[in-house]
Write a protein that holds these residues in place. Structure first.
Motif, PDB file in Angstrom:
ATOM      1  N   GLY A   1       0.781  -1.235   0.000  1.00  0.00           N
ATOM      2  CA  GLY A   1       0.000   0.000   0.000  1.00  0.00           C
ATOM      3  C   GLY A   1       0.806   1.275   0.000  1.00  0.00           C
ATOM      4  O   GLY A   1       0.263   2.349   0.295  1.00  0.00           O
ATOM      5  N   LEU A   2       2.089   1.200  -0.344  1.00  0.00           N
ATOM      6  CA  LEU A   2       2.947   2.383  -0.280  1.00  0.00           C
ATOM      7  C   LEU A   2       2.580   3.346  -1.407  1.00  0.00           C
ATOM      8  O   LEU A   2       2.800   3.064  -2.581  1.00  0.00           O
ATOM      9  CB  LEU A   2       4.412   1.960  -0.385  1.00  0.00           C
ATOM     10  N   LEU A   3       2.061   4.503  -1.052  1.00  0.00           N
ATOM     11  CA  LEU A   3       1.586   5.467  -2.031  1.00  0.00           C
ATOM     12  C   LEU A   3       2.684   6.398  -2.526  1.00  0.00           C
ATOM     13  O   LEU A   3       2.701   6.793  -3.697  1.00  0.00           O
ATOM     14  CB  LEU A   3       0.453   6.312  -1.433  1.00  0.00           C
ATOM     15  N   GLU A   4       3.609   6.760  -1.629  1.00  0.00           N
ATOM     16  CA  GLU A   4       4.570   7.811  -1.972  1.00  0.00           C
ATOM     17  C   GLU A   4       5.819   7.711  -1.103  1.00  0.00           C
ATOM     18  O   GLU A   4       5.729   7.385   0.086  1.00  0.00           O
ATOM     19  CB  GLU A   4       3.890   9.171  -1.745  1.00  0.00           C
ATOM     20  N   VAL A   5       6.968   7.969  -1.708  1.00  0.00           N
ATOM     21  CA  VAL A   5       8.196   8.123  -0.938  1.00  0.00           C
ATOM     22  C   VAL A   5       8.730   9.529  -1.174  1.00  0.00           C
ATOM     23  O   VAL A   5       8.623  10.077  -2.270  1.00  0.00           O
ATOM     24  CB  VAL A   5       9.277   7.078  -1.313  1.00  0.00           C
ATOM     25  N   SER A   6       9.280  10.112  -0.126  1.00  0.00           N
ATOM     26  CA  SER A   6       9.909  11.430  -0.215  1.00  0.00           C
ATOM     27  C   SER A   6      11.407  11.228  -0.015  1.00  0.00           C
ATOM     28  O   SER A   6      11.832  10.730   1.030  1.00  0.00           O
ATOM     29  CB  SER A   6       9.344  12.357   0.865  1.00  0.00           C
ATOM     30  N   ILE A   7      12.196  11.587  -1.026  1.00  0.00           N
ATOM     31  CA  ILE A   7      13.631  11.328  -0.984  1.00  0.00           C
ATOM     32  C   ILE A   7      14.385  12.599  -1.371  1.00  0.00           C
ATOM     33  O   ILE A   7      14.092  13.206  -2.404  1.00  0.00           O
ATOM     34  CB  ILE A   7      14.013  10.168  -1.916  1.00  0.00           C
ATOM     35  N   GLY A   8      15.342  12.969  -0.553  1.00  0.00           N
ATOM     36  CA  GLY A   8      16.101  14.173  -0.824  1.00  0.00           C
ATOM     37  C   GLY A   8      17.596  13.987  -0.742  1.00  0.00           C
ATOM     38  O   GLY A   8      18.306  14.009  -1.744  1.00  0.00           O
ATOM     39  N   HIS A   9      18.109  13.759   0.461  1.00  0.00           N
ATOM     40  CA  HIS A   9      19.560  13.739   0.683  1.00  0.00           C
ATOM     41  C   HIS A   9      20.261  12.737  -0.231  1.00  0.00           C
ATOM     42  O   HIS A   9      21.211  13.077  -0.933  1.00  0.00           O
ATOM     43  CB  HIS A   9      19.864  13.419   2.145  1.00  0.00           C
ATOM     44  N   ALA A  10      19.783  11.487  -0.225  1.00  0.00           N
ATOM     45  CA  ALA A  10      20.436  10.462  -1.040  1.00  0.00           C
ATOM     46  C   ALA A  10      20.308  10.777  -2.521  1.00  0.00           C
ATOM     47  O   ALA A  10      21.278  10.640  -3.284  1.00  0.00           O
ATOM     48  CB  ALA A  10      19.842   9.087  -0.737  1.00  0.00           C
ATOM     49  N   LEU A  11      19.126  11.198  -2.935  1.00  0.00           N
ATOM     50  CA  LEU A  11      18.909  11.467  -4.355  1.00  0.00           C
ATOM     51  C   LEU A  11      19.826  12.584  -4.854  1.00  0.00           C
ATOM     52  O   LEU A  11      20.404  12.484  -5.944  1.00  0.00           O
ATOM     53  CB  LEU A  11      17.437  11.825  -4.586  1.00  0.00           C
ATOM     54  N   ILE A  12      19.971  13.633  -4.074  1.00  0.00           N
ATOM     55  CA  ILE A  12      20.843  14.746  -4.480  1.00  0.00           C
ATOM     56  C   ILE A  12      22.297  14.284  -4.505  1.00  0.00           C
ATOM     57  O   ILE A  12      23.055  14.605  -5.436  1.00  0.00           O
ATOM     58  CB  ILE A  12      20.666  15.945  -3.547  1.00  0.00           C
ATOM     59  N   ALA A  13      22.716  13.516  -3.498  1.00  0.00           N
ATOM     60  CA  ALA A  13      24.094  13.018  -3.461  1.00  0.00           C
ATOM     61  C   ALA A  13      24.367  12.092  -4.647  1.00  0.00           C
ATOM     62  O   ALA A  13      25.422  12.179  -5.292  1.00  0.00           O
ATOM     63  CB  ALA A  13      24.350  12.292  -2.140  1.00  0.00           C
ATOM     64  N   GLU A  14      23.420  11.208  -4.935  1.00  0.00           N
ATOM     65  CA  GLU A  14      23.582  10.298  -6.081  1.00  0.00           C
ATOM     66  C   GLU A  14      23.637  11.072  -7.398  1.00  0.00           C
ATOM     67  O   GLU A  14      24.378  10.716  -8.319  1.00  0.00           O
ATOM     68  CB  GLU A  14      22.426   9.297  -6.091  1.00  0.00           C
TER      69      GLU A  14
END
Length: 238
Positions: A206-219
């Motif tokens: 049932g996972l509707l949404e993930v919020s990703i910032g630090h890792a995504l920017i670093a990657e």
């Protein structure tokens, strides 16, 4: 599929370090969406050390996907959200001096407080989500507040996954099952990355949404933002 909301706080941190307008936050938000991102998340704090309150107003006119504003519901934050009216507000109990969010709400202890705040946001047409630890009792408490969704705080999952312990996802699976039974939507965030998000998504129903910032920017510093966003989207397709 599970939606990807990109937290752009780290872009604001980089901009603020030089005092100018490079990188330009509004342009980054446009690019994130052009690359396929399905939402923009910001987390303004009272000291405005990354996202500034003015940034939130500037972004409102360019976010064509989902605008998610996170933060501790102090009066200044509430006033901001009620003026901007994003699609979603995520309530996080972070202390002013905290480097980053480090705990979820005690939804039982703070039930009445959260209920009052959530009622005000929902009466203004804003979907609500509250940050919770992976504890079924906190999920049960959340439903009593009237919130639309919970956001599972995933730092411990990420820590266990990095150690090779895939059983670290089990408390999150249990919480998600509890939330589904109670009619709550499920978001997740904190320390999710390309290395661990797929396993989490496939094991948390049932996972509707993930919020990703630090890792995504670093990657993205190594691989490019367009490529990284599309890698996430590929992993999140169910």
């Amino acid at each position: 599929m599970t939606k990807l909301s990109v937290n752009i706080n780290k872009i604001a941190t980089l901009r603020n370090s030089r005092g100018g307008d490079v990188p330009n936050l509004v342009q980054v938000a446009k690019d994130v969406q052009r690359f396929g991102g399905q939402g923009i998340t910001v987390h303004p704090r009272p000291d405005e050390r990354h996202i500034r309150y003015q940034d939130v107003f500037d972004l409102k006119s360019v976010v064509s996907t989902e605008f998610n504003i996170e933060g501790n519901p102090v009066q200044k934050f509430m006033d901001l959200v009620l003026k901007v009216k994003p699609e979603q507000v995520t309530l996080v109990p972070d202390a002013e001096e905290a480097i980053t969010s480090n705990a979820g709400w005690d939804t039982i202890k703070h039930r009445d407080y959260l209920k009052e705040i959530i009622s005000e946001f929902k009466s203004n047409g804003i979907r609500t989500s509250i940050f919770v630890d992976p504890d079924p009792e906190m999920v049960k408490g959340a439903v009593e507040t009237g919130t639309d969704r919970i956001e599972l705080y995933t730092e411990e999952y990420a820590r266990q996954f990095a150690k090779g312990n895939k059983d670290g996802v089990k408390p999150y699976k249990l919480c998600a099952e509890t939330a589904i039974d109670l009619g709550l939507g499920i978001n997740a965030g904190h320390d999710l990355s390309l290395s661990n998000v797929e396993y989490f998504q496939k094991n948390v129903p049932g996972l509707l949404e993930v919020s990703i910032g630090h890792a995504l920017i670093a990657e993205s510093l190594y691989q490019g933002m367009e490529y990284v966003i599309n890698q996430y989207l590929s992993l999140l397709r169910s």
